[in-house]
Design a protein around this motif. Structure first.
Motif, PDB file in Angstrom:
ATOM      1  N   GLY A 199      40.940  -7.483  75.764  1.00  0.00           N
ATOM      2  CA  GLY A 199      42.236  -6.845  75.900  1.00  0.00           C
ATOM      3  C   GLY A 199      43.307  -7.838  76.338  1.00  0.00           C
ATOM      4  O   GLY A 199      43.022  -8.782  77.080  1.00  0.00           O
ATOM      5  N   ASP A 200      44.519  -7.650  75.874  1.00  0.00           N
ATOM      6  CA  ASP A 200      45.638  -8.517  76.259  1.00  0.00           C
ATOM      7  C   ASP A 200      46.936  -7.744  76.043  1.00  0.00           C
ATOM      8  O   ASP A 200      47.473  -7.696  74.937  1.00  0.00           O
ATOM      9  CB  ASP A 200      45.632  -9.804  75.425  1.00  0.00           C
ATOM     10  CG  ASP A 200      46.598 -10.851  75.963  1.00  0.00           C
ATOM     11  OD1 ASP A 200      47.675 -10.473  76.438  1.00  0.00           O
ATOM     12  OD2 ASP A 200      46.258 -12.048  75.898  1.00  0.00           O
ATOM     13  N   LEU A 201      47.436  -7.131  77.109  1.00  0.00           N
ATOM     14  CA  LEU A 201      48.630  -6.294  76.988  1.00  0.00           C
ATOM     15  C   LEU A 201      49.874  -7.092  76.605  1.00  0.00           C
ATOM     16  O   LEU A 201      50.720  -6.607  75.858  1.00  0.00           O
ATOM     17  CB  LEU A 201      48.882  -5.552  78.306  1.00  0.00           C
ATOM     18  CG  LEU A 201      48.079  -4.277  78.527  1.00  0.00           C
ATOM     19  CD1 LEU A 201      48.363  -3.711  79.906  1.00  0.00           C
ATOM     20  CD2 LEU A 201      48.400  -3.259  77.449  1.00  0.00           C
ATOM     21  N   GLU A 202      49.974  -8.309  77.099  1.00  0.00           N
ATOM     22  CA  GLU A 202      51.138  -9.135  76.772  1.00  0.00           C
ATOM     23  C   GLU A 202      51.172  -9.460  75.283  1.00  0.00           C
ATOM     24  O   GLU A 202      52.208  -9.344  74.635  1.00  0.00           O
ATOM     25  CB  GLU A 202      51.125 -10.417  77.604  1.00  0.00           C
ATOM     26  CG  GLU A 202      52.362 -11.288  77.364  1.00  0.00           C
ATOM     27  CD  GLU A 202      52.362 -12.533  78.234  1.00  0.00           C
ATOM     28  OE1 GLU A 202      53.303 -13.337  78.107  1.00  0.00           O
ATOM     29  OE2 GLU A 202      51.415 -12.715  79.037  1.00  0.00           O
ATOM     30  N   MET A 203      50.015  -9.863  74.746  1.00  0.00           N
ATOM     31  CA  MET A 203      49.945 -10.161  73.318  1.00  0.00           C
ATOM     32  C   MET A 203      50.158  -8.890  72.494  1.00  0.00           C
ATOM     33  O   MET A 203      50.834  -8.911  71.461  1.00  0.00           O
ATOM     34  CB  MET A 203      48.588 -10.788  72.981  1.00  0.00           C
ATOM     35  CG  MET A 203      48.452 -11.207  71.525  1.00  0.00           C
ATOM     36  SD  MET A 203      46.855 -12.001  71.178  1.00  0.00           S
ATOM     37  CE  MET A 203      47.065 -13.557  72.055  1.00  0.00           C
ATOM     38  N   VAL A 209      48.727  -7.246  68.464  1.00  0.00           N
ATOM     39  CA  VAL A 209      47.370  -7.729  68.187  1.00  0.00           C
ATOM     40  C   VAL A 209      46.691  -8.035  69.505  1.00  0.00           C
ATOM     41  O   VAL A 209      47.338  -8.170  70.548  1.00  0.00           O
ATOM     42  CB  VAL A 209      47.375  -8.992  67.298  1.00  0.00           C
ATOM     43  CG1 VAL A 209      47.922  -8.682  65.904  1.00  0.00           C
ATOM     44  CG2 VAL A 209      48.166 -10.122  67.964  1.00  0.00           C
ATOM     45  N   ILE A 210      45.344  -8.135  69.463  1.00  0.00           N
ATOM     46  CA  ILE A 210      44.556  -8.567  70.623  1.00  0.00           C
ATOM     47  C   ILE A 210      43.639  -9.700  70.177  1.00  0.00           C
ATOM     48  O   ILE A 210      43.296  -9.818  68.999  1.00  0.00           O
ATOM     49  CB  ILE A 210      43.742  -7.399  71.221  1.00  0.00           C
ATOM     50  CG1 ILE A 210      42.908  -6.696  70.150  1.00  0.00           C
ATOM     51  CG2 ILE A 210      44.669  -6.411  71.919  1.00  0.00           C
ATOM     52  CD1 ILE A 210      42.021  -5.580  70.704  1.00  0.00           C
ATOM     53  N   PRO A 211      43.214 -10.564  71.104  1.00  0.00           N
ATOM     54  CA  PRO A 211      42.430 -11.741  70.697  1.00  0.00           C
ATOM     55  C   PRO A 211      40.933 -11.466  70.564  1.00  0.00           C
ATOM     56  O   PRO A 211      40.391 -10.553  71.177  1.00  0.00           O
ATOM     57  CB  PRO A 211      42.689 -12.716  71.861  1.00  0.00           C
ATOM     58  CG  PRO A 211      42.911 -11.825  73.045  1.00  0.00           C
ATOM     59  CD  PRO A 211      43.621 -10.606  72.524  1.00  0.00           C
ATOM     60  N   PHE A 212      40.302 -12.256  69.735  1.00  0.00           N
ATOM     61  CA  PHE A 212      38.837 -12.303  69.699  1.00  0.00           C
ATOM     62  C   PHE A 212      38.422 -13.767  69.859  1.00  0.00           C
ATOM     63  O   PHE A 212      39.201 -14.692  69.578  1.00  0.00           O
ATOM     64  CB  PHE A 212      38.277 -11.698  68.402  1.00  0.00           C
ATOM     65  CG  PHE A 212      38.492 -12.534  67.178  1.00  0.00           C
ATOM     66  CD1 PHE A 212      37.590 -13.520  66.797  1.00  0.00           C
ATOM     67  CD2 PHE A 212      39.608 -12.337  66.368  1.00  0.00           C
ATOM     68  CE1 PHE A 212      37.773 -14.291  65.661  1.00  0.00           C
ATOM     69  CE2 PHE A 212      39.810 -13.095  65.229  1.00  0.00           C
ATOM     70  CZ  PHE A 212      38.891 -14.079  64.869  1.00  0.00           C
ATOM     71  N   SER A 213      37.172 -13.980  70.297  1.00  0.00           N
ATOM     72  CA  SER A 213      36.707 -15.351  70.557  1.00  0.00           C
ATOM     73  C   SER A 213      35.203 -15.451  70.313  1.00  0.00           C
ATOM     74  O   SER A 213      34.525 -14.453  70.097  1.00  0.00           O
ATOM     75  CB  SER A 213      37.037 -15.745  72.007  1.00  0.00           C
ATOM     76  OG  SER A 213      36.396 -14.852  72.914  1.00  0.00           O
ATOM     77  N   ILE A 262      43.160  -9.793  66.299  1.00  0.00           N
ATOM     78  CA  ILE A 262      42.770  -8.585  65.569  1.00  0.00           C
ATOM     79  C   ILE A 262      43.892  -7.560  65.678  1.00  0.00           C
ATOM     80  O   ILE A 262      44.462  -7.362  66.759  1.00  0.00           O
ATOM     81  CB  ILE A 262      41.465  -7.994  66.144  1.00  0.00           C
ATOM     82  CG1 ILE A 262      40.293  -8.917  65.837  1.00  0.00           C
ATOM     83  CG2 ILE A 262      41.196  -6.602  65.591  1.00  0.00           C
ATOM     84  CD1 ILE A 262      38.996  -8.461  66.505  1.00  0.00           C
ATOM     85  N   THR A 263      44.183  -6.885  64.602  1.00  0.00           N
ATOM     86  CA  THR A 263      45.094  -5.738  64.620  1.00  0.00           C
ATOM     87  C   THR A 263      44.258  -4.490  64.885  1.00  0.00           C
ATOM     88  O   THR A 263      43.410  -4.132  64.069  1.00  0.00           O
ATOM     89  CB  THR A 263      45.834  -5.592  63.284  1.00  0.00           C
ATOM     90  OG1 THR A 263      46.563  -6.789  63.008  1.00  0.00           O
ATOM     91  CG2 THR A 263      46.794  -4.411  63.325  1.00  0.00           C
ATOM     92  N   PRO A 264      44.460  -3.824  66.039  1.00  0.00           N
ATOM     93  CA  PRO A 264      43.621  -2.664  66.369  1.00  0.00           C
ATOM     94  C   PRO A 264      43.743  -1.543  65.346  1.00  0.00           C
ATOM     95  O   PRO A 264      44.791  -1.345  64.722  1.00  0.00           O
ATOM     96  CB  PRO A 264      44.163  -2.218  67.733  1.00  0.00           C
ATOM     97  CG  PRO A 264      44.833  -3.429  68.297  1.00  0.00           C
ATOM     98  CD  PRO A 264      45.417  -4.149  67.106  1.00  0.00           C
ATOM     99  N   ALA A 265      42.660  -0.799  65.195  1.00  0.00           N
ATOM    100  CA  ALA A 265      42.640   0.319  64.249  1.00  0.00           C
ATOM    101  C   ALA A 265      43.396   1.520  64.786  1.00  0.00           C
ATOM    102  O   ALA A 265      43.953   2.309  64.026  1.00  0.00           O
ATOM    103  CB  ALA A 265      41.198   0.702  63.927  1.00  0.00           C
ATOM    104  N   ALA A 266      43.402   1.700  66.116  1.00  0.00           N
ATOM    105  CA  ALA A 266      44.086   2.840  66.737  1.00  0.00           C
ATOM    106  C   ALA A 266      45.539   2.476  67.040  1.00  0.00           C
ATOM    107  O   ALA A 266      45.869   1.312  67.297  1.00  0.00           O
ATOM    108  CB  ALA A 266      43.372   3.253  68.014  1.00  0.00           C
TER     109      ALA A 266
END
Length: 289
Positions: A199-203, A209-213, A262-266
């Protein structure tokens, strides 16, 4: 010695005016009684009174027109108020219709999710959230009286929303996957390569989008647009729930793993209703075994 000038006889102007006025009145009175025509007086009266009469007539016409215009203006204003009331009523009806359409669309998506994932579920509505534009943490109107437990997964829109973190008799707290404290063990659906979604609220606020690694894409087959779902290795999330789609991907400095966004689905800005999966990860694993 100088001779004194003889004082001239002087009649005050007010007496002259009074005398002439009286004479005019007398002559008009005589003309009325004896039908005597005083042509010079009539002519003078014509020059004096006719313009006055025209002025009075014009003033009367103007006053009448003004009164008519004011009446018409009042009628127009009343008509405008009635039209505005109708516009307000229609606007309100349109807003209600849009809300109903949104609710219908929301329910349709939930029905599609219900059919897509064959877990046991219960529907719930959001009754509270933290301040801000995003539903990073929120409260639903179902609790342990409805079978809700901690660590149950929550879905909405097109996929995973979050996880139950606290439960009361008729409410439960949900922490969404975009919250900074959240981390999900995931995999790319097309290649089954594992990664972590954080999760990353700022991003999320800046780029949605949120990051994956830690993606292990040894064959370089993962690309933008690929679906990312919860993996079998996750300790709390049931497998196969859509998290989102890869937006960007790049090699890490070690050249062994990859990371990206990643662009969340929800839609985490407009969530209203959710489905809570009553099957927890542990029970799903037991069923599989």
């Amino acid at each position: 010695m100088r001779r004194r000038r003889k004082a001239r006889f002087h009649i005050p102007a007010k007496y002259i005016l009074f005398t002439l006025s009286a004479l005019c009145v007398a002559m008009m009175f005589a003309s009325f009684l004896f039908d005597v025509q005083f042509t010079p007086l009539n002519t003078a009266a014509g020059y004096v009174f006719i313009p006055m009469q025209k002025g009075i007539n014009k003033a009367g016409s103007w006053a009448g027109s003004l009164a008519d215009n004011l009446t018409e203006l009042k009628d127009v204003m009343q008509h405008n108020e009635e039209l505005q009331a109708q516009v307000d009523e229609l606007t309100n009806e349109l807003n209600i219709y849009k809300m109903e359409q949104y609710d219908i669309e929301d329910m349709r998506r939930l029905l599609e999710l219900d059919e897509k994932y064959k877990y046991e579920k219960i529907g719930a509505s959001i009754i509270g959230k933290d301040a801000g534009n995003w539903f990073d943490t929120f409260i639903i109107d179902k609790g342990y009286n409805d079978g809700i437990e901690v660590d149950m997964n929550v879905i909405a829109g097109s996929g995973l929303v979050g996880i139950i973190t606290n439960v009361g008799p008729n409410y439960a707290n949900v922490r969404s996957i975009i919250d900074d404290r959240n981390s999900v063990s995931a995999m790319v659906l097309s290649t089954s390569d594992n990664c972590f979604v954080n999760g990353d609220l700022e991003m999320m606020g800046k780029l949605q989008v949120i990051p994956f690694s830690n993606l292990t894409d040894k064959k370089d087959k993962v690309a933008a647009g690929d679906q990312v779902v919860t993996s079998n290795t996750s300790s709390k999330y049931v497998p196969g729930l859509l998290i989102g789609h890869i937006n960007e991907i790049s090699n890490d400095a070690n050249n062994l793993t990859k990371s990206g966004t990643i662009t969340p689905a929800a839609d985490f800005e407009h969530i209203k209703n959710v489905l809570v999966i009553l099957d927890k990860k542990q029970s799903v694993q037991e069923d599989e075994n």
